[in-house]
Design a protein around this motif. Structure first.
Motif, PDB file in Angstrom:
ATOM      1  N   UNK B 191       0.830  -1.197   0.000  1.00 19.27           N
ATOM      2  CA  UNK B 191       0.000   0.000   0.000  1.00 19.27           C
ATOM      3  C   UNK B 191       0.860   1.241   0.000  1.00 19.27           C
ATOM      4  N   UNK B 193       1.080   5.631   0.776  1.00 17.13           N
ATOM      5  CA  UNK B 193       0.575   6.876   1.345  1.00 17.13           C
ATOM      6  C   UNK B 193       1.295   8.004   0.639  1.00 17.13           C
ATOM      7  N   UNK B 195       1.550  12.323  -0.376  1.00 18.77           N
ATOM      8  CA  UNK B 195       1.174  13.742  -0.327  1.00 18.77           C
ATOM      9  C   UNK B 195       1.629  14.379  -1.633  1.00 18.77           C
ATOM     10  N   UNK B 210       5.561  13.527  -2.038  1.00 20.82           N
ATOM     11  CA  UNK B 210       6.307  12.597  -1.192  1.00 20.82           C
ATOM     12  C   UNK B 210       5.416  11.368  -1.019  1.00 20.82           C
ATOM     13  N   UNK B 212       5.139   7.164   0.617  1.00 23.33           N
ATOM     14  CA  UNK B 212       5.650   6.001   1.357  1.00 23.33           C
ATOM     15  C   UNK B 212       5.020   4.758   0.746  1.00 23.33           C
ATOM     16  N   UNK B 214       4.607   0.688   1.491  1.00 20.95           N
ATOM     17  CA  UNK B 214       4.811  -0.365   2.470  1.00 20.95           C
ATOM     18  C   UNK B 214       4.878  -1.718   1.767  1.00 20.95           C
ATOM     19  N   UNK B 220       9.948  -0.257   4.288  1.00 23.37           N
ATOM     20  CA  UNK B 220       9.238   0.918   3.803  1.00 23.37           C
ATOM     21  C   UNK B 220      10.050   1.590   2.705  1.00 23.37           C
ATOM     22  N   UNK B 222      10.400   5.042   0.277  1.00 25.18           N
ATOM     23  CA  UNK B 222      10.065   6.467   0.423  1.00 25.18           C
ATOM     24  C   UNK B 222      10.581   7.200  -0.797  1.00 25.18           C
ATOM     25  N   UNK B 224      10.750  11.179  -2.761  1.00 28.14           N
ATOM     26  CA  UNK B 224      10.492  12.611  -2.776  1.00 28.14           C
ATOM     27  C   UNK B 224      10.780  13.090  -4.188  1.00 28.14           C
ATOM     28  N   UNK B 332      -6.327  10.908   0.923  1.00 35.61           N
ATOM     29  CA  UNK B 332      -5.616  11.285   2.143  1.00 35.61           C
ATOM     30  C   UNK B 332      -5.496  10.130   3.129  1.00 35.61           C
ATOM     31  N   UNK B 333      -5.422   8.916   2.604  1.00 37.50           N
ATOM     32  CA  UNK B 333      -5.146   7.757   3.459  1.00 37.50           C
ATOM     33  C   UNK B 333      -4.343   6.725   2.671  1.00 37.50           C
ATOM     34  N   UNK B 334      -3.884   5.685   3.357  1.00 41.29           N
ATOM     35  CA  UNK B 334      -3.152   4.617   2.688  1.00 41.29           C
ATOM     36  C   UNK B 334      -4.074   3.970   1.658  1.00 41.29           C
TER      37      UNK B 334
END
Lengths: 396, 396, 396, 396
Positions: B191, B193, B195, B210, B212, B214, B220, B222, B224, B332-334
Motif C-alpha cells: 500500500x 501513502x 502527499x 512525497x 511512502x 509499504x 518501507x 520512500x 520525494x 488522504x489515506x493509505x
C-alpha cells in the motif's frame, strides 16, 4: 542539575567549559553513589538525593531538568512552587496534554521556562536560519529532518511507559522543532501523516517512523527517525525553498575524516559504532550539538528579561504534533494537530510572481547542452504548453 | 529510434559511443526538420516521419521508443504487430491499466520487451545492489529515493493530459523502481501513502510529492520528487538495513567539484543552474545515469534469450504504484497497490535473531565515552528494562 | 594480450564488456597454467607461452603489453619487427633513455604506439580537461596529483631492479601525466625538485615521495606518491587557475558510501582495506579508472589514422621527468628535465590584465562582513598600498 | 586590545560571547575614529590612541597584540616593561632573529607570553591531535597543511616591508604550526625545501609557495599557500601515519551546503567569493577557526600558572622555519632550520616491526578481487621478492 545520566553530563560539561560565568552548584540523583561520583568528577560543589532540597537550595537560581520524561511534570511543579527558573530537557512531556499542564504551571508561577531543544541551536542551524530569514532560499517549501542511530543509551528510553513512546518521542521531538524553525514558528502545523513500525528490536514501542507535517503556507515538514540505523548517529537536515536549498550534516560528514587500523582504540563520537576503519569524528561535540549556544541563549534571555528562542510553548507545540503522529500511525490517515492554544501570527500561502514572455506564462527556462536557452510557455487561453528556443531573449 | 527529444539524443549517443556493436539505423520524428537534423548530427543512416515505416524497416531489429507518454501504447502495438523487439522509455504508460494492456500486447506477440529504467542501471546502483544481495547491510528496512530538479525540459511534460501527471509520473517512476530493486522484486508492494501539492509553478499537475510504500516484509520505501528544487538535479538514494546502510549521490556530489569565476562559460551538466561559482559536473553523464549498462543488459538479454533486469512487467508494477500514489493523494489515506497480475515469490517479515545475556533479552550494547561497554537488557517475564555495565562481557 | 597479472585482467575485462567490437584473441603468459586459466576465465580464444608467437599471430592486429617494466623494451621491439600496432602499459620504460629507444623503435617501424595511461582518461579527468580548455578556470597556476595506497599487489613492483624504482615509477608516472594534461602538453617541464624516503617498508626503493615540477609558463606541478597510505587507494587531483579551481576524487569519495557491520563480506574495491565499517566502493571501477575511454581513444585513433591522446612520446616525457625526480632526490636540489627531443609548441608566462582604480593598481577587492566593498590599491609611483572602502564603486 | 582591524574584531567578539568571564576593557588604535567606533560597536569601556596608556591601564592585566607584524617587537617590549601578560597574534615576528629577541624580552621580564596561533586550536585539530596522540594512526609519516584564498583584506599584508613577506609569512605560519603539532613538537625540524613565485598579482612578494619540512623522525611536513586561490578560503589538513590517516576540512566542506539564486544576498563566510550558486557557509566561524578554544587555553594557563599549548617559543620556531623557506626559495636547495635555541626532547626514527612468514619478510598482504589473500614476501638472503597466495594463512 537534576539527573546524572548522559544528558546531565553533557549539560554540566557544557556549562563548566570555555570560561563560562555560569556553574552547576548542586547536583541531584536518586542514587547516592551516582550523585557523589558525578559531583566529584565534574567539580560540582554539592550533591543530594533529595530533589526538593536541590531545587530549594539558596545557591540554585535556575534548575536544569535532565530526568526521564515521566518525571518532568512533577519536577517542574516543584520548581514553580519554589519560584525558580527552570530549563527542561526535551521532550517537554510525554503528551500534548501533559505539556500544556507543564506550560500552565510555569506561566502561572511566572517563572522563566526554557526548553532545552539543543539541535535547534547548533551553530549550523543558527547560521542556516539566518540564511533562510534573509531570504536566500526564498519561501520554504519543504524541510526534512532525519535523526537515526542504533538506539538510545539508557534503559528507560526503551520502556514506552516511562518514555511515552519510541523514537518519535525521543528523536522526533528534535526533528519537529528543527522543521518548525525552518518553516517558521508563525506557520501553523495543520495536520500530520505518520507511519511507524517495530521492525528490528524486541520492544513494544516503534523503532522506525516517518512523518509528514503539513503547514498553513502549504510547506511540508518531513521527519525520519530510527533506532535501527547502522553506522553511527545520522543527523541531517535539508531545506528547500523557491530560491535555493540548504543541506546540513551535523555528525557524520563534517569535514573530519579519519582512517585507523584500530591502533589506539579511543572514543570517537557519540553512538559511533567502531574505532577502526573509516571514522567520522566531530570536532567539539557539545558545541556542534548546540549545547553551548543553547545555554548562552537561555542565560542571556534570563538576564535580558526576554523569552529564549526555545520556550515551553514550543515544547507544547512539539508534543501536540507528536500526539498527532501517534494518532495518524494508528488511524492510517492524516490527523489534525490539536492546538487549543495557538499563538502564531499566521502566514500566507507560498507564492511566486508570474512572469510573461510574448503574452504567455513562463513555466521554465533552461540552458541546453548546445548552449541555447529554451523557454517553456503556457498559453493560458488555450491551456497549451509550447517550447520556444530563445537565444538569451529577455524575460520580463 | 523513435523520437528526437533529449531522451532520444541521450539514447543514440549512448549507443554510438565506446566502440559499440549496436547502432541506430533509422530515426523517426513527426517533424521532417528534426528527423533530418538529428540523423545528420548523430550519424544515423536514415530518417523518416512515418512511424510505421521506421518500425517495419528491414534494418530495424529493435525499436526504441523515446516518445511522450501518451504515445507509448499505440506505438508498442505497431512494434508488436511487426514482431520487433521493443525497448520503451520510462514510464511504460500513464496508468496501471494502460501499462497492463501494453504488457499483454508484447507478451501476446512474443516479442522482447525491455523497460528503459536507466536509474536502476547506474554503475553505483548496480554495485550497491550487489552489496545488498551479498548481505552486507542485512535485511533492508528502508529505501529512500529522491529525484528533484527545477522542472523538465520539454513542454509536453508540463501538460498533465499528455504526461499522465507531474513529477510523480516523471520522476517517481525512477524512484519506485530504485526502491523496488533495493527492497527486492519478490517483496510485494502492499500500500501507498502519498502527499502531493502544486506549490510554485502555475500548472494543474502537482509540482512536489512525497510517498511512502509499504512492502510485504515490513520494509518501507520512500520517495520525494519535485519540479521546484533549486541547485541542479538532485538524485540521491539511501538504503538502511539491519546490518548497514548505503548512500548514493548520482549527480551533485560525485567527487568532482569546480569553482569558476564564470570565465569560459561552458555546459556543466544536465539541469545545472549556472556556469559560475561552485559547480558539480559529472564525469560521464550517460554512463553515470545508467544508459550504458542499461543498453548492454538489454542487448545481452536479447542475444542470450533471457529477460533483462528491467522488463515491461516491472514497468507495469511501477505504474500500479503510481496509480496508488494519486489515489492516496486524493483520499488522504493509505491506498492498496492494485496488482491483478503479481508474479513475485513473496518474502518473510524482517527478523533478527534474539540474543540473550544472563537470561534477559539484549536490546542494545554501546561503548560509552569512558570506554566501558553498556548493555541494555529486557526482562521478558517482568517487562522491565535495565542497564548493565559489562566490561567486554561476552554476549551469546 | 601479453601478461595475465591484474593489469592484463583489467584490460581484458574492459575490452570484453559493454558490447565492444574489439576482442582479445590471444593471451600470452610465460606460465602455461596462468595462460590457460586466464584464457578460459576471460573467454580468450587462444593462449600461448611463446611471446613472439602471440605477437605474430594472424588474428593479432594490435598487441597490448601488460608485462613488468623491465620487459617493455624487448617486447616492443618484437612488435615493431612484426609491424603490429602496440599499446603499452605505464610506465613506458624504467628510464628516459630506455623510453627514447622504445619511442624510436616504434617511430622507425612506423607502427601505431599508444601509451596506456588510464588515469589521464578517467571520465572526470576528460570532463575537467574540457573545463580547463574552455577557460573556466583561467590560466592554470598549480596542479596536484596524489596517488597513494598501501603498496602494490605483485612481487616485481617491490624489486627496484625490475621496476626501475618505487612509487615514483609506479604511481608518479600517472601523476606526472595528469599534471601535464592539466598544465598543457605544450608547456615545457623545465626542472624538478623531489624528496624521497623509505619510511616504513623493509625495501631498498623509496616508499614515499613528493615532487614539484616547474613548467615554462611558471605553473607548478606537484605530486605525492606513497606505498604506505592506510585507508584504501587515494587518487585525488586538484587544479588551481586564475579564474577557478577543480577538485577530483576518483576513488574514496565519489558519492558512494556504505556502512556494513561486516555481514556479507564481499570485495569492495581495489586496495580497500576492509569489508566492515564505513566503506567507499566505486560504481564501475574500470570505467572510473579510465580504461574504457582509453581503449576507445586508442582504437578510434587507429581507425582514423590520428595519434591517440596519450602517445609513446608522452611516455618518454614522463620517464624524463621521473629521471629528474631521482636525480633531485639524490642531489637535493632542483634538477633540469632532460628532453633531447622536445616537441611542444611553447607557451607564454601566466599573466593577468592589470586593472586600475583612481590611477592606482587594483590588488584586490573583497566584500566585508558588513557588506561594504573594500579595495586594496597600490600606488605604483610610491610603492605604497592603501585600503579604500568603495561602496560598489565601478572598477575598470 | 591593541588593533581594530579584522583580527582585533574577531578576537574581541570571541572574548565577548558565550557568557565568558574575560572582557576587553581598553582598545587602542592609532586612529581616534577607529578606536572610538570599535569601542562603541563592541561594547568596550575605554579607548585610546596612546599605546602605552592602553598597556599601562590598571584594568589591563593582559595585552592582546593585534597589530601588523612590523609593530610586534616594539609593542611587546612595552608590555614587558609594564609587566603585563601578552598574547600576540601570528606570526610572532618577521624573522627568526626578531622572534628570538621578542622571546627573550618576555622571558627576561617573566611575563606570560601566549602565541595566538588559532588554527592549532580548531575543535577538529584538537580532536585530531587527541587521535594522533592515542596512537590511532600510528607514527606520523606526513602532514600537509594547505591554506589558500584570493588574498588578504588589509593593505599592509601586501607590502613585503611591513609584513615580512607574502603568504609564506601570512599563511605559512599557520601551516607550519599545524604540521608541528601533528608531527610532534619534540620532533626537530631539520631542513626545508621551498618553491615560491609571484604568478598573478602585481606585487613584489611571492603570491604562491610550496614547502617541504624534513623532521628528525624522517616525517615530512608539507605546506601550500596562495593568495590567488579562487573559490573561498581553502583550509585543509591531512595527516598520514603508519596505521591510519586524518583529513580535515575547516572551511569549505564542513557539512553545510547551500544553494541560492542570489535572493537575500547576505554575508556567507570570510573570503567567500559570492552570495549565489552553491555556497559553503561555516556554522560558527570564530569557533571553527579556533579562537574560542585558543583564548580558553590562554586564560586557563595563566590561571593555572602553566604554559599554554602555543607559546612564544613556538612562535620563534615557526619564524625560524619561515626563514629557511625564504633562503631555500632563493638558493633552490634544501636549507637547514637554524635554531640556536632548541628545547625539544628529540624522537626516534619512524619504525615498524618486521613480520615474518615462512622465514621471509612480509612486505604486504592484500585481499584480491576473488577473495584470496596474497602475501608478498622478501627473501632477505637472496633479495628476491615472491608472491604467495595464502588462504587466510596466519601471519606472525
Amino acid at each position: 542539575m537534576l539527573g546524572t545520566g548522559l544528558i546531565g553530563l553533557f549539560y554540566t560539561r557544557t556549562l563548566h567549559r570555555q570560561r563560562s560565568r555560569d556553574l552547576v552548584h548542586v547536583v541531584y540523583s536518586r542514587s547516592e553513589d551516582r550523585a557523589r561520583a558525578f559531583a566529584e568528577a565534574e567539580g560540582v560543589a554539592e550533591w543530594t538525593t533529595d530533589l526538593e532540597e536541590a531545587v530549594a537550595h539558596p545557591a540554585t537560581d535556575t534548575v536544569i531538568v535532565g530526568l526521564p520524561n515521566h518525571l518532568h511534570e512533577e519536577t517542574i511543579e516543584v520548581c514553580a512552587r519554589h519560584g525558580k527558573a527552570v530549563l527542561c530537557t526535551k521532550p517537554l512531556a510525554r503528551t500534548g496534554a501533559e505539556a500544556k499542564r507543564v506550560l500552565d504551571t510555569v506561566e502561572r508561577a511566572g517563572v522563566f521556562g526554557g526548553y532545552l531543544e539543543d539541535l535547534a541551536y547548533t551553530p549550523k542551524t543558527l547560521k542556516a536560519l539566518q540564511l533562510v530569514r534573509s531570504g536566500s532560499i526564498g519561501d520554504v517549501t519543504w524541510a526534512r529532518s532525519r535523526e537515526t542511530h542504533p538506539g538510545p543509551h539508557s534503559a528507560w528510553f526503551w520502556d514506552a511507559k516511562q518514555a511515552g513512546g519510541g523514537p518519535i518521542v525521543d528523536l522526533g521531538c528534535h526533528c519537529i522543532e528543527i522543521v518548525r524553525n525552518f518553516i517558521g514558528k508563525d506557520n501553523r502545523p495543520l495536520e500530520v501523516m505518520c507511519w511507524a513500525d517495530t521492525l528490528v528490536h524486541p520492544i513494544e514501542a516503534e523503532d522506525n517512523a516517518i512523518a509528514l507535517i503539513r503547514f498553513e503556507s502549504g510547506a511540508i515538514g518531513q521527519f525520519e527517525v530510527s533506532w535501527t540505523f547502522r553506522g553511527g548517529m545520522d543527523l541531517r537536515d535539508e531545506v528547500a525553498g523557491t530560491e535555493g536549498t540548504i543541506w546540513l550534516d551535523h555528525f557524520l560528514r563534517t569535514g573530519f575524516e579519519a582512517f585507523s587500523s584500530g591502533a589506539g582504540g579511543d572514543y570517537v563520537a557519540e553512538k559511533s559504532e567502531s574505532a577502526s576503519g573509516w571514522l567520522f569524528p566531530v570536532g567539539d561535540e557539545v558545541s556542534e550539538l548546540g549545547y553551548v549556544d543553547m545555554f548562552t541563549d537561555m542565560f542571556d534571555a534570563m538576564d535580558a528579561g526576554r523569552a529564549p528562542m526555545e520556550t515551553f510553548y514550543d515544547g507544547y507545540v512539539v508534543n501536540a504534533i507528536i500526539d498527532a503522529c501517534y494518532r495518524s500511525a494508528e488511524s492510517r490517515q492524516w490527523e489534525p494537530v490539536e492546538l487549543a492554544d495557538w499563538r502564531g501570527a499566521g502566514v500566507e500561502r507560498i507564492a511566486r510572481a508570474r512572469r510573461e514572455h510574448d503574452g504567455k506564462t513562463v513555466i521554465k527556462e533552461e540552458k541546453m547542452p548546445d548552449g541555447r536557452l529554451k523557454l517553456i510557455l503556457k498559453d493560458e487561453s488555450t491551456g497549451e504548453f509550447v517550447d520556444v528556443v530563445a537565444n538569451a531573449a529577455p524575460v520580463t
